[in-house]
Design an enzyme around this catalytic site. Structure first.
Site, PDB file in Angstrom:
ATOM      1  N   GLY A   1      70.389  96.783 -33.017  1.00  0.00           N
ATOM      2  CA  GLY A   1      69.898  95.945 -31.939  1.00  0.00           C
ATOM      3  C   GLY A   1      70.844  96.001 -30.752  1.00  0.00           C
ATOM      4  N   CYS A   2      70.350  95.590 -29.573  1.00  0.00           N
ATOM      5  CA  CYS A   2      71.153  95.695 -28.350  1.00  0.00           C
ATOM      6  C   CYS A   2      72.336  94.718 -28.359  1.00  0.00           C
ATOM      7  CB  CYS A   2      70.282  95.498 -27.112  1.00  0.00           C
ATOM      8  SG  CYS A   2      69.295  93.986 -27.128  1.00  0.00           S
ATOM      9  N   TYR A   3      72.096  93.445 -28.697  1.00  0.00           N
ATOM     10  CA  TYR A   3      73.221  92.513 -28.819  1.00  0.00           C
ATOM     11  C   TYR A   3      74.160  92.953 -29.938  1.00  0.00           C
ATOM     12  CZ  TYR A   3      71.243  88.895 -25.731  1.00  0.00           C
ATOM     13  OH  TYR A   3      70.776  88.192 -24.656  1.00  0.00           O
TER      14      TYR A   3
ATOM     15  N   THR B   1      76.560  95.901 -28.901  1.00  0.00           N
ATOM     16  CA  THR B   1      77.533  95.445 -27.912  1.00  0.00           C
ATOM     17  C   THR B   1      78.607  94.589 -28.568  1.00  0.00           C
ATOM     18  OG1 THR B   1      75.690  95.393 -26.333  1.00  0.00           O
ATOM     19  CG2 THR B   1      77.754  94.399 -25.630  1.00  0.00           C
TER      20      THR B   1
END
Length: 334
Positions: free
Chosen positions: A145-147, A150
């Site tokens: 996932g993007c979160y 990161t």
């Protein structure tokens, strides 16, 4: 002739980014692109910026349309990949950009997502220890996932080195509106989002179990914030010290030689604008002078490193191609 790839869900933001990256990839050839409501439309009418495929017509999202590809990217809403993946031949490699196969714990899936847990595929974050080899040996890979990407990139080396306390991690992360998808929603209208920042899914974001699974954190608080920008994520990750060491040096050692992970020079802090259009993650770390907590700031482009770019990075590894093929290290500015 290049390696034939297909994109399911090509009408969305992540799907459009996949098309853009495939168009510039030296080894990939687009075999098919599919959509749902946009099926029958040309790519040029849905994604005017993707001129290379402007006359290609989006087909219906059906297994027979995708089955002839060497590799399929699934850029579908969470919970929709499993049924389609089950219909594809075993010889077809798949990278799933959704959440369906990321989690090992079925109970964690059921706590955050609707429907039954579909199973677990190889986790697609190559920079984690041992993951490149697993990805290279896999025909099924679950993109992060993007979160999650990161945050995990900022946190995992510190927990692995025993420097950060896995029982005490707090994350506050701001994301651009493209992270919410392309469907029309009132809270994403320009009049609602411009000039305003809004927290959402406070205390119950679906990326929490994924971040814990991939980073080694055991207790984690994530507060996501919707920011008035189209793309990008800026995450501030804090943790209590467990063993004294320079957190920046730990990150720099962990990512030495990694083409897409950049621990910035002392005094330089990540900014979302510097990562736009790139597959890079920018990191910086320090120690808070008052609380003594570790602070790591991480910036990525949620549509590239957080979705399509990482999917292409994983596909490159699965296909035996150079890992950096078709992917930019440099961002676009202003």
């Amino acid at each position: 002739m290049g390696i034939r790839v297909a994109v399911a869900g090509a009408s969305g933001y992540a799907g459009g980014e996949l098309l853009r990256l495939i168009a510039g990839h030296p080894h990939l050839e687009l075999a098919a692109a599919t959509g749902f409501a946009q099926a029958g439309s040309t790519i040029g009418s849905v994604h005017p910026h993707v001129r290379s495929f402007r006359d290609v017509v989006l087909a219906k999202t059906e297994a027979e349309v995708l089955a002839d590809a060497d590799l399929v990217f699934l850029a579908l809403p969470h919970g929709e990949s499993a049924a389609l993946a089950a219909q594809l031949p075993g010889a077809v490699k798949i990278v799933d950009l959704g959440a369906d196969f990321r989690l090992r714990d079925a109970a964690a899936w059921e706590r955050y997502y609707p429907g039954a847990h579909a199973g677990t595929w190889t986790y697609g974050l190559p920079e984690l220890p041992g993951q490149r080899e697993q990805i290279a040996a896999s025909t099924r890979v679950a993109n992060t996932g993007c979160y999650a990407v990161t945050t995990v990139l900022a946190l995992a080396p510190l927990i692995a080195a025993g420097v950060a306390d896995p029982e005490d991690v707090v994350v506050v992360a701001s994301s651009g509106t493209s992270g919410a998808g392309r469907a029309a929603k009132q809270h994403l209208l320009a009049s609602e989002i411009m000039g305003s920042m809004t927290p959402y899914k406070v205390g119950a974001h679906q990326h929490v179990p994924e971040i814990k699974q991939a980073s080694g954190a055991r207790s984690l608080s994530l507060t996501p914030v919707l920011a008035p920008m189209p793309r990008g994520i800026l995450a501030t990750v804090t943790a209590r010290f467990r063993q004294r060491a320079d957190p920046r040096e730990v990150l720099a050692a962990a990512y030495e030689g990694e083409p897409f992970i950049h621990v910035l020079p002392e005094g330089q802090w990540p900014q979302t604008g510097a990562t736009f259009g790139s597959n890079s993650a920018h990191l910086q770390a320090t120690v808070d002078v008052d609380s003594g907590r570790i602070v790591v700031v991480s910036a990525t482009d949620n549509l590239v490193r957080g979705a399509a770019g990482q999917a292409v990075q994983n596909a490159n590894i699965m296909l035996g191609l150079p890992e950096t093929a078709g992917l930019a290290v440099d961002g676009i500015a202003p």
